[in-house]
Design an enzyme around this catalytic site. Structure first.
Site, PDB file in Angstrom:
ATOM      1  N   ASP A 133      45.334  28.456  47.641  1.00 34.13           N
ATOM      2  CA  ASP A 133      44.654  27.883  46.567  1.00 34.13           C
ATOM      3  C   ASP A 133      45.483  27.825  45.500  1.00 34.13           C
ATOM      4  O   ASP A 133      46.054  28.791  45.013  1.00 34.13           O
ATOM      5  CB  ASP A 133      43.323  28.672  46.287  1.00 34.13           C
ATOM      6  CG  ASP A 133      42.528  28.075  45.316  1.00 34.13           C
ATOM      7  OD1 ASP A 133      42.193  26.995  45.372  1.00 34.13           O
ATOM      8  OD2 ASP A 133      41.873  28.935  44.573  1.00 34.13           O
ATOM      9  N   HIS A 140      41.031  24.484  32.871  1.00 31.56           N
ATOM     10  CA  HIS A 140      40.668  25.806  33.422  1.00 31.56           C
ATOM     11  C   HIS A 140      41.693  26.812  33.134  1.00 31.56           C
ATOM     12  O   HIS A 140      41.222  28.164  32.824  1.00 31.56           O
ATOM     13  CB  HIS A 140      40.378  25.877  34.884  1.00 31.56           C
ATOM     14  CG  HIS A 140      40.148  27.062  35.690  1.00 31.56           C
ATOM     15  ND1 HIS A 140      38.883  27.764  35.435  1.00 31.56           N
ATOM     16  CD2 HIS A 140      40.757  27.778  36.411  1.00 31.56           C
ATOM     17  CE1 HIS A 140      38.901  29.042  36.049  1.00 31.56           C
ATOM     18  NE2 HIS A 140      40.226  29.094  36.961  1.00 31.56           N
ATOM     19  N   GLU A 205      33.981  28.456  41.763  1.00 33.66           N
ATOM     20  CA  GLU A 205      35.150  27.785  41.246  1.00 33.66           C
ATOM     21  C   GLU A 205      34.890  26.353  41.920  1.00 33.66           C
ATOM     22  O   GLU A 205      34.874  26.138  43.135  1.00 33.66           O
ATOM     23  CB  GLU A 205      36.458  28.216  41.635  1.00 33.66           C
ATOM     24  CG  GLU A 205      36.574  29.519  40.741  1.00 33.66           C
ATOM     25  CD  GLU A 205      37.884  29.977  40.781  1.00 33.66           C
ATOM     26  OE1 GLU A 205      38.663  29.684  41.667  1.00 33.66           O
ATOM     27  OE2 GLU A 205      38.443  30.895  39.843  1.00 33.66           O
ATOM     28  N   GLU A 207      36.201  22.964  42.998  1.00 32.61           N
ATOM     29  CA  GLU A 207      37.602  22.556  43.380  1.00 32.61           C
ATOM     30  C   GLU A 207      37.464  21.383  44.428  1.00 32.61           C
ATOM     31  O   GLU A 207      36.573  21.136  45.097  1.00 32.61           O
ATOM     32  CB  GLU A 207      38.556  23.701  44.242  1.00 32.61           C
ATOM     33  CG  GLU A 207      38.591  25.088  43.328  1.00 32.61           C
ATOM     34  CD  GLU A 207      39.616  25.855  43.746  1.00 32.61           C
ATOM     35  OE1 GLU A 207      40.498  25.470  44.549  1.00 32.61           O
ATOM     36  OE2 GLU A 207      39.373  27.178  43.246  1.00 32.61           O
ATOM     37  N   ASP A 239      35.467  28.141  45.627  1.00 29.15           N
ATOM     38  CA  ASP A 239      36.204  29.283  45.790  1.00 29.15           C
ATOM     39  C   ASP A 239      35.436  30.328  45.011  1.00 29.15           C
ATOM     40  O   ASP A 239      35.753  30.735  43.792  1.00 29.15           O
ATOM     41  CB  ASP A 239      37.606  29.118  45.111  1.00 29.15           C
ATOM     42  CG  ASP A 239      38.558  30.359  45.141  1.00 29.15           C
ATOM     43  OD1 ASP A 239      38.050  31.350  45.886  1.00 29.15           O
ATOM     44  OD2 ASP A 239      39.496  30.537  44.334  1.00 29.15           O
ATOM     45  N   ARG A 243      34.371  38.235  39.425  1.00 32.28           N
ATOM     46  CA  ARG A 243      35.108  38.491  38.391  1.00 32.28           C
ATOM     47  C   ARG A 243      35.491  40.014  37.890  1.00 32.28           C
ATOM     48  O   ARG A 243      36.378  40.130  37.279  1.00 32.28           O
ATOM     49  CB  ARG A 243      34.597  37.580  37.255  1.00 32.28           C
ATOM     50  CG  ARG A 243      34.393  36.001  37.249  1.00 32.28           C
ATOM     51  CD  ARG A 243      35.832  35.353  37.565  1.00 32.28           C
ATOM     52  NE  ARG A 243      35.635  33.704  37.552  1.00 32.28           N
ATOM     53  CZ  ARG A 243      36.397  33.018  38.300  1.00 32.28           C
ATOM     54  NH1 ARG A 243      37.481  33.293  38.735  1.00 32.28           N
ATOM     55  NH2 ARG A 243      36.095  31.841  38.295  1.00 32.28           N
ATOM     56  N   GLN A 246      38.005  40.910  40.312  1.00 34.40           N
ATOM     57  CA  GLN A 246      39.104  40.222  39.986  1.00 34.40           C
ATOM     58  C   GLN A 246      40.075  40.864  38.820  1.00 34.40           C
ATOM     59  O   GLN A 246      41.241  41.065  39.005  1.00 34.40           O
ATOM     60  CB  GLN A 246      38.927  38.732  39.720  1.00 34.40           C
ATOM     61  CG  GLN A 246      40.132  37.860  39.613  1.00 34.40           C
ATOM     62  CD  GLN A 246      40.040  36.358  39.339  1.00 34.40           C
ATOM     63  OE1 GLN A 246      38.691  36.137  39.485  1.00 34.40           O
ATOM     64  NE2 GLN A 246      41.065  35.502  39.268  1.00 34.40           N
ATOM     65  N   LYS A 259      38.247  37.242  45.934  1.00 31.40           N
ATOM     66  CA  LYS A 259      38.232  35.810  46.612  1.00 31.40           C
ATOM     67  C   LYS A 259      38.306  35.795  48.049  1.00 31.40           C
ATOM     68  O   LYS A 259      38.008  34.798  48.502  1.00 31.40           O
ATOM     69  CB  LYS A 259      39.227  35.019  45.953  1.00 31.40           C
ATOM     70  CG  LYS A 259      38.953  34.783  44.423  1.00 31.40           C
ATOM     71  CD  LYS A 259      40.434  34.017  43.703  1.00 31.40           C
ATOM     72  CE  LYS A 259      40.273  33.691  42.251  1.00 31.40           C
ATOM     73  NZ  LYS A 259      39.624  32.647  42.262  1.00 31.40           N
ATOM     74  N   THR A 263      34.841  31.318  51.122  1.00 35.53           N
ATOM     75  CA  THR A 263      35.021  30.076  50.552  1.00 35.53           C
ATOM     76  C   THR A 263      34.199  28.926  51.280  1.00 35.53           C
ATOM     77  O   THR A 263      34.010  28.822  52.462  1.00 35.53           O
ATOM     78  CB  THR A 263      36.326  29.626  50.740  1.00 35.53           C
ATOM     79  OG1 THR A 263      37.269  30.435  50.300  1.00 35.53           O
ATOM     80  CG2 THR A 263      36.925  28.164  50.111  1.00 35.53           C
ATOM     81  N   GLU A 380      34.113  30.394  32.487  1.00 37.68           N
ATOM     82  CA  GLU A 380      34.353  29.465  31.253  1.00 37.68           C
ATOM     83  C   GLU A 380      32.918  29.059  30.533  1.00 37.68           C
ATOM     84  O   GLU A 380      32.901  29.262  29.264  1.00 37.68           O
ATOM     85  CB  GLU A 380      34.804  28.152  31.735  1.00 37.68           C
ATOM     86  CG  GLU A 380      36.467  28.465  32.323  1.00 37.68           C
ATOM     87  CD  GLU A 380      36.899  27.230  33.105  1.00 37.68           C
ATOM     88  OE1 GLU A 380      36.852  27.116  34.186  1.00 37.68           O
ATOM     89  OE2 GLU A 380      37.355  26.205  32.128  1.00 37.68           O
TER      90      GLU A 380
HETATM   91 MN    MN Z   1      40.483  28.961  43.170  1.00 37.51          MN
END
Ligand code: MN
Length: 433
Positions: A133, A140, A205, A207, A239, A243, A246, A259, A263, A380
């Protein structure tokens, strides 16, 4: 790069009526996937056409395809597409042409080779050996950096080196399979010590995924000028990210349990051939940015290496489901917001001699717009939970709650061509175990 041919003709239509008009899967798309037909037969290769799936094993058995496409059909009708991906662009192109002719409105209608897609179950299109990834969405990267380092959002390496991490392939699942909220060590900056428990700040996420076709030998690189030919096609990718886990675990080696629990991908491989009309120049870098180093620069790639795909993310809460409301779209953006092309990601990944294999999956990294209309994650959108947002149902969210469903959609559009879609990348959050 794939070129434009008769399979992209705007006027072409299919004897599969649902493919004509506003389908995500018109005859110009023809994405490949693995499905299980109703009744629980063996998984096999299929092609999406309108609201139907063309059964490739069945047309192989019936002997309806001959000539140069036959070898590719044998591979594409297997229970996994790895060998088909490995076979490269020529067989893939030959099969695309044959299937286009088979499904064309001027051909004999053969509905006995179709299954209603709604009655089928989609599987992973290929066995993913390795999943990487990246972090190629510059807005971002800037937004996320601003949250953690307001004075220095983008680290000095960002514009030189495509940043990425090696992900976990065992937990990649096709659209429709639910995602269980992970447990883990969580610690927010205001907390003095970590605790173990269900992730509280569960995020998405947005993607794109790129499917590797032919790989490279260990100790050899793929030069930038040849990198595009090592990609077979694309999918949407979510993804999932915890948080609060993380933030605590990511230093010094990067994301780990935050993570690796799930997925989700859209199950159809939209081929590079289908995407040929929707290539775009890589957006010009601001004058003050460095030029890519020579091993990442190729004129053709700069001219047509970007992907013009409209992306949207929707949240479907249990309340919306009960009250039969529509899902709430909170993000509309474009894949043109990537700072690196897919070819640059391939060239960089292999530049040290690392070997890619057919069926490997690359994620682009979260794709966000420069403004706030198309942000690719909730961190975000809510500034890491400080600014909750209100859904169309009146509910408020900082991050995802159990029962929430996330739906990602993608469409490629260009004047003079029929639009194509990616199908849904969708999953519901189950409570932690
Ligand atoms: Mn990602």
């Amino acid at each position: 790069m794939a070129s434009i041919d008769r399979t992209h003709e705007q006027g072409a239509s299919s004897w599969v009526a649902s493919a004509n008009g506003h389908s995500e899967f018109p005859i110009q798309n023809l994405p490949f996937g693995i499905f299980v037909p109703p009744g629980g037969d063996e998984p096999r290769g299929g092609v999406a056409i309108g609201d139907q799936i063309l059964d490739l094993a069945a047309i192989l058995e019936a002997g309806l395809v001959t000539g140069p496409a036959l070898a590719a059909l044998v591979l594409a009708s297997e229970a996994t597409l790895n060998a088909f991906l490995a076979s490269g662009s020529e067989p893939r192109q030959a099969l695309r042409l044959a299937l286009f002719d088979f499904l064309h409105v001027n051909a004999v209608a053969r509905p006995e080779f179709l299954h209603a897609a709604a009655a089928c179950t989609m599987r992973m299109p290929a066995t993913v050996g390795d999943y990487t990834d990246f972090f190629a969405g510059i807005h971002h990267a800037t937004n996320a950096g601003t949250i953690f380092r307001p004075e220095n959002p983008l680290l000095p390496n960002y514009k030189y080196v495509p940043i990425g991490y090696h992900g976990r392939s065992s937990s990649i699942r096709p659209s429709g399979e639910p995602v269980r909220r992970p447990n883990g060590q969580r610690k927010l900056p205001a907390e003095t010590a970590p605790t173990f428990g269900p992730a509280r700040n569960l995020d998405i996420e947005l993607e794109l995924g790129a499917w590797v076709a032919g790989g490279n030998f260990l100790g050899q690189s793929i030069p930038i000028g040849k990198a595009a030919s090592h990609i077979a096609g694309f999918c949407l990718l979510n993804d999932w990210s915890a948080r609060d886990m993380q933030a605590w675990e990511y230093q010094p080696l990067g994301p780990f349990l935050a993570k690796n629990f799930a997925t989700t991908i859209s199950p159809w491989i939209v081929t590079v051939e289908a995407m040929a009309p929707f290539r775009a120049p890589q957006p010009k870098r601001p004058a003050e940015d460095p030029e890519p180093l020579p091993y990442l620069f190729d004129k053709t790639d700069q001219n047509e290496g970007a992907l013009d795909i409209d992306l949207e993310v929707l949240l479907f809460s249990p309340k919306m489901r009960t009250e039969q409301q529509a899902p709430y779209c909170f993000s509309r953006g474009s894949a043109l917001n990537l700072y690196w092309t897919i070819a640059q990601l391939i060239a960089h990944h292999t530049s040290g001699g690392c070997n890619l294999n057919p069926g490997d999956l690359l994620g682009t990294g979260t794709i966000s717009t420069p403004d706030r209309t198309g942000l690719g994650c909730l961190m975000e959108l809510t500034r890491n939970g400080l600014e909750p947002f209100t859904l169309s149902s009146g509910e408020v969210r900082k991050f995802l709650e159990d029962g929430d469903e996330i739906i990602i959609r993608g469409h490629a559009r260009r004047d003079g061509f029929v639009s194509i879609g990616f199908g849904e990348c969708r999953a519901e959050i189950l409570p932690a175990f």
